[in-house]
Write a protein that holds these residues in place. Sequence first.
Motif, PDB file in Angstrom:
ATOM      1  N   LYS A   1       0.862  -1.180   0.000  1.00 29.48           N
ATOM      2  CA  LYS A   1       0.000   0.000   0.000  1.00 29.48           C
ATOM      3  C   LYS A   1       0.897   1.228   0.000  1.00 29.48           C
ATOM      4  O   LYS A   1       1.687   1.427   0.931  1.00 29.48           O
ATOM      5  CB  LYS A   1      -0.916  -0.006   1.222  1.00 29.48           C
ATOM      6  CG  LYS A   1      -1.911  -1.166   1.168  1.00 29.48           C
ATOM      7  CD  LYS A   1      -2.841  -1.177   2.353  1.00 29.48           C
ATOM      8  CE  LYS A   1      -3.830  -2.324   2.217  1.00 29.48           C
ATOM      9  NZ  LYS A   1      -4.684  -2.442   3.413  1.00 29.48           N
TER      10      LYS A   1
ATOM     11  N   PHE B   1       2.627  -1.710   7.899  1.00 23.72           N
ATOM     12  CA  PHE B   1       3.127  -3.050   7.595  1.00 23.72           C
ATOM     13  C   PHE B   1       3.915  -3.032   6.284  1.00 23.72           C
ATOM     14  O   PHE B   1       4.962  -3.666   6.165  1.00 23.72           O
ATOM     15  CB  PHE B   1       1.965  -4.044   7.511  1.00 23.72           C
ATOM     16  CG  PHE B   1       1.179  -4.119   8.779  1.00 23.72           C
ATOM     17  CD1 PHE B   1       1.655  -4.837   9.868  1.00 23.72           C
ATOM     18  CD2 PHE B   1      -0.032  -3.462   8.899  1.00 23.72           C
ATOM     19  CE1 PHE B   1       0.941  -4.903  11.049  1.00 23.72           C
ATOM     20  CE2 PHE B   1      -0.760  -3.524  10.078  1.00 23.72           C
ATOM     21  CZ  PHE B   1      -0.284  -4.232  11.162  1.00 23.72           C
TER      22      PHE B   1
ATOM     23  N   SER C   1      -2.407 -15.425  -4.440  1.00 25.36           N
ATOM     24  CA  SER C   1      -1.605 -16.143  -3.445  1.00 25.36           C
ATOM     25  C   SER C   1      -2.467 -16.876  -2.425  1.00 25.36           C
ATOM     26  O   SER C   1      -1.933 -17.567  -1.568  1.00 25.36           O
ATOM     27  CB  SER C   1      -0.736 -15.131  -2.697  1.00 25.36           C
ATOM     28  OG  SER C   1      -1.567 -14.113  -2.165  1.00 25.36           O
ATOM     29  N   ASN C   2      -3.781 -16.705  -2.520  1.00 25.56           N
ATOM     30  CA  ASN C   2      -4.665 -17.189  -1.450  1.00 25.56           C
ATOM     31  C   ASN C   2      -4.166 -16.692  -0.091  1.00 25.56           C
ATOM     32  O   ASN C   2      -3.970 -17.469   0.846  1.00 25.56           O
ATOM     33  CB  ASN C   2      -4.766 -18.719  -1.496  1.00 25.56           C
ATOM     34  CG  ASN C   2      -5.763 -19.257  -0.489  1.00 25.56           C
ATOM     35  OD1 ASN C   2      -6.724 -18.578  -0.139  1.00 25.56           O
ATOM     36  ND2 ASN C   2      -5.522 -20.459   0.004  1.00 25.56           N
ATOM     37  N   TRP C   3      -3.963 -15.405  -0.006  1.00 26.63           N
ATOM     38  CA  TRP C   3      -3.435 -14.776   1.217  1.00 26.63           C
ATOM     39  C   TRP C   3      -4.255 -13.504   1.435  1.00 26.63           C
ATOM     40  O   TRP C   3      -4.397 -12.709   0.497  1.00 26.63           O
ATOM     41  CB  TRP C   3      -1.959 -14.435   1.003  1.00 26.63           C
ATOM     42  CG  TRP C   3      -1.204 -14.084   2.241  1.00 26.63           C
ATOM     43  CD1 TRP C   3      -0.917 -12.838   2.688  1.00 26.63           C
ATOM     44  CD2 TRP C   3      -0.605 -14.989   3.167  1.00 26.63           C
ATOM     45  NE1 TRP C   3      -0.179 -12.908   3.842  1.00 26.63           N
ATOM     46  CE2 TRP C   3       0.018 -14.218   4.165  1.00 26.63           C
ATOM     47  CE3 TRP C   3      -0.551 -16.388   3.275  1.00 26.63           C
ATOM     48  CZ2 TRP C   3       0.698 -14.783   5.237  1.00 26.63           C
ATOM     49  CZ3 TRP C   3       0.131 -16.942   4.337  1.00 26.63           C
ATOM     50  CH2 TRP C   3       0.738 -16.153   5.305  1.00 26.63           C
ATOM     51  N   PRO C   4      -4.809 -13.315   2.632  1.00 25.26           N
ATOM     52  CA  PRO C   4      -5.832 -12.280   2.783  1.00 25.26           C
ATOM     53  C   PRO C   4      -5.319 -10.863   2.998  1.00 25.26           C
ATOM     54  O   PRO C   4      -6.127  -9.932   3.046  1.00 25.26           O
ATOM     55  CB  PRO C   4      -6.608 -12.742   4.017  1.00 25.26           C
ATOM     56  CG  PRO C   4      -5.608 -13.498   4.831  1.00 25.26           C
ATOM     57  CD  PRO C   4      -4.655 -14.122   3.848  1.00 25.26           C
ATOM     58  N   THR C   5      -4.019 -10.710   3.182  1.00 23.84           N
ATOM     59  CA  THR C   5      -3.539  -9.382   3.574  1.00 23.84           C
ATOM     60  C   THR C   5      -2.413  -8.886   2.670  1.00 23.84           C
ATOM     61  O   THR C   5      -1.807  -9.641   1.923  1.00 23.84           O
ATOM     62  CB  THR C   5      -3.047  -9.395   5.040  1.00 23.84           C
ATOM     63  OG1 THR C   5      -2.116 -10.468   5.203  1.00 23.84           O
ATOM     64  CG2 THR C   5      -4.190  -9.578   6.009  1.00 23.84           C
TER      65      THR C   5
ATOM     66  N   PHE D   1       6.038 -16.883  -3.570  1.00 18.53           N
ATOM     67  CA  PHE D   1       5.458 -16.093  -2.487  1.00 18.53           C
ATOM     68  C   PHE D   1       6.188 -16.394  -1.184  1.00 18.53           C
ATOM     69  O   PHE D   1       6.286 -17.555  -0.780  1.00 18.53           O
ATOM     70  CB  PHE D   1       3.967 -16.421  -2.365  1.00 18.53           C
ATOM     71  CG  PHE D   1       3.295 -15.727  -1.214  1.00 18.53           C
ATOM     72  CD1 PHE D   1       3.415 -14.362  -1.040  1.00 18.53           C
ATOM     73  CD2 PHE D   1       2.541 -16.448  -0.306  1.00 18.53           C
ATOM     74  CE1 PHE D   1       2.794 -13.718   0.023  1.00 18.53           C
ATOM     75  CE2 PHE D   1       1.900 -15.814   0.753  1.00 18.53           C
ATOM     76  CZ  PHE D   1       2.032 -14.451   0.917  1.00 18.53           C
ATOM     77  N   VAL D   2       6.712 -15.365  -0.553  1.00 19.81           N
ATOM     78  CA  VAL D   2       7.481 -15.542   0.683  1.00 19.81           C
ATOM     79  C   VAL D   2       6.596 -15.342   1.906  1.00 19.81           C
ATOM     80  O   VAL D   2       6.632 -16.115   2.860  1.00 19.81           O
ATOM     81  CB  VAL D   2       8.671 -14.560   0.727  1.00 19.81           C
ATOM     82  CG1 VAL D   2       9.401 -14.643   2.056  1.00 19.81           C
ATOM     83  CG2 VAL D   2       9.624 -14.841  -0.427  1.00 19.81           C
ATOM     84  N   GLY D   3       5.774 -14.286   1.878  1.00 21.90           N
ATOM     85  CA  GLY D   3       4.902 -14.038   3.020  1.00 21.90           C
ATOM     86  C   GLY D   3       4.594 -12.561   3.142  1.00 21.90           C
ATOM     87  O   GLY D   3       4.903 -11.761   2.256  1.00 21.90           O
TER      88      GLY D   3
ATOM     89  N   ASP E   1       4.795 -10.082   8.946  1.00 20.74           N
ATOM     90  CA  ASP E   1       5.290 -10.893  10.079  1.00 20.74           C
ATOM     91  C   ASP E   1       6.388 -11.845   9.617  1.00 20.74           C
ATOM     92  O   ASP E   1       7.437 -11.956  10.242  1.00 20.74           O
ATOM     93  CB  ASP E   1       4.167 -11.756  10.675  1.00 20.74           C
ATOM     94  CG  ASP E   1       3.064 -10.927  11.292  1.00 20.74           C
ATOM     95  OD1 ASP E   1       3.367  -9.888  11.879  1.00 20.74           O
ATOM     96  OD2 ASP E   1       1.895 -11.345  11.189  1.00 20.74           O
ATOM     97  N   ILE E   2       6.111 -12.546   8.525  1.00 17.20           N
ATOM     98  CA  ILE E   2       7.031 -13.582   8.058  1.00 17.20           C
ATOM     99  C   ILE E   2       8.340 -12.957   7.585  1.00 17.20           C
ATOM    100  O   ILE E   2       9.421 -13.434   7.919  1.00 17.20           O
ATOM    101  CB  ILE E   2       6.358 -14.434   6.951  1.00 17.20           C
ATOM    102  CG1 ILE E   2       5.271 -15.315   7.579  1.00 17.20           C
ATOM    103  CG2 ILE E   2       7.388 -15.266   6.195  1.00 17.20           C
ATOM    104  CD1 ILE E   2       4.518 -16.198   6.615  1.00 17.20           C
TER     105      ILE E   2
ATOM    106  N   ARG F   1       9.676 -10.121   8.482  1.00 16.88           N
ATOM    107  CA  ARG F   1      10.428  -9.627   9.643  1.00 16.88           C
ATOM    108  C   ARG F   1      11.085 -10.771  10.420  1.00 16.88           C
ATOM    109  O   ARG F   1      12.239 -10.684  10.818  1.00 16.88           O
ATOM    110  CB  ARG F   1       9.507  -8.829  10.576  1.00 16.88           C
ATOM    111  CG  ARG F   1       9.382  -7.386  10.157  1.00 16.88           C
ATOM    112  CD  ARG F   1       8.963  -6.504  11.298  1.00 16.88           C
ATOM    113  NE  ARG F   1       7.555  -6.679  11.607  1.00 16.88           N
ATOM    114  CZ  ARG F   1       6.773  -5.701  12.056  1.00 16.88           C
ATOM    115  NH1 ARG F   1       7.264  -4.501  12.257  1.00 16.88           N
ATOM    116  NH2 ARG F   1       5.509  -5.924  12.309  1.00 16.88           N
ATOM    117  N   GLU F   2      10.326 -11.854  10.628  1.00 16.51           N
ATOM    118  CA  GLU F   2      10.883 -13.002  11.357  1.00 16.51           C
ATOM    119  C   GLU F   2      12.063 -13.589  10.589  1.00 16.51           C
ATOM    120  O   GLU F   2      13.094 -13.937  11.175  1.00 16.51           O
ATOM    121  CB  GLU F   2       9.811 -14.097  11.524  1.00 16.51           C
ATOM    122  CG  GLU F   2       8.770 -13.783  12.576  1.00 16.51           C
ATOM    123  CD  GLU F   2       7.657 -14.834  12.610  1.00 16.51           C
ATOM    124  OE1 GLU F   2       7.788 -15.870  11.929  1.00 16.51           O
ATOM    125  OE2 GLU F   2       6.651 -14.606  13.313  1.00 16.51           O
TER     126      GLU F   2
END
Lengths: 111, 94
Positions: free
Chosen positions: A24, A34, A68-72, A82-84, A87-88, A90-91
């Motif tokens: 965004k 984020f 990606s079937n990923w909601p955010t 697709f990595v994430g 959260d992912i 950063r981790e």
Amino acid sequence: MSENVVIDRIQKEVDENPVVLFMKGTPMFPQCGFSAAVVQVLSEAGVKFKGIDVLTDPSLREGIKQYSNWPTIPQLYIKGEFVGGCDIVREMYASGELEQVLDEKDVPRVA
Amino acid sequence: MTVAETITRKLSEALAPSEIQVVDDSARHAGHSGARPGGETHFNVTLVAAAFAGKSRLERQRLVHAILSDELAGPVHALSLRLIAPDEAGRPAP
């Protein structure tokens, strides 16, 4: 844009650019904390990436979630994979895994 | 039931976590897109559950997304997740 056109466009971006961040806002002016956090991680890691602002196009904003079937959002892709999200990423950066993935996939870095 | 209570109930029922923490972080996002006056749009969730053992980060988050699909399609604008398997608990944050 119809749904297929959007998915094709996403596929093309992900195929043609080694590192793509659907976010965004823009890398210079992120519009969400984020997205900003992922931009910062990539900058610290010295990764050149293409930022794609989903706020410019509602069909893209929905399409990337289906792709990606990923909601955010944000969503990071490295060499087509697709990595994430925030959260992912950063981790993985904190644990050194992100550098590992970048090395394995031969993604160039600037110091 | 508040959104936080619904999230807590659904995750507890589906995953039987040994630890669960659901924090409404909406106040920190007040005023920007997705925020609503009553809050309950941005959540930080920490879970320790056996269901995460042997699963990748993506698989763990997908599991939680599936359990909370109604909330993510509705009131929840952002969901920050720390998903830990029991044998990882107590280690520094990954």
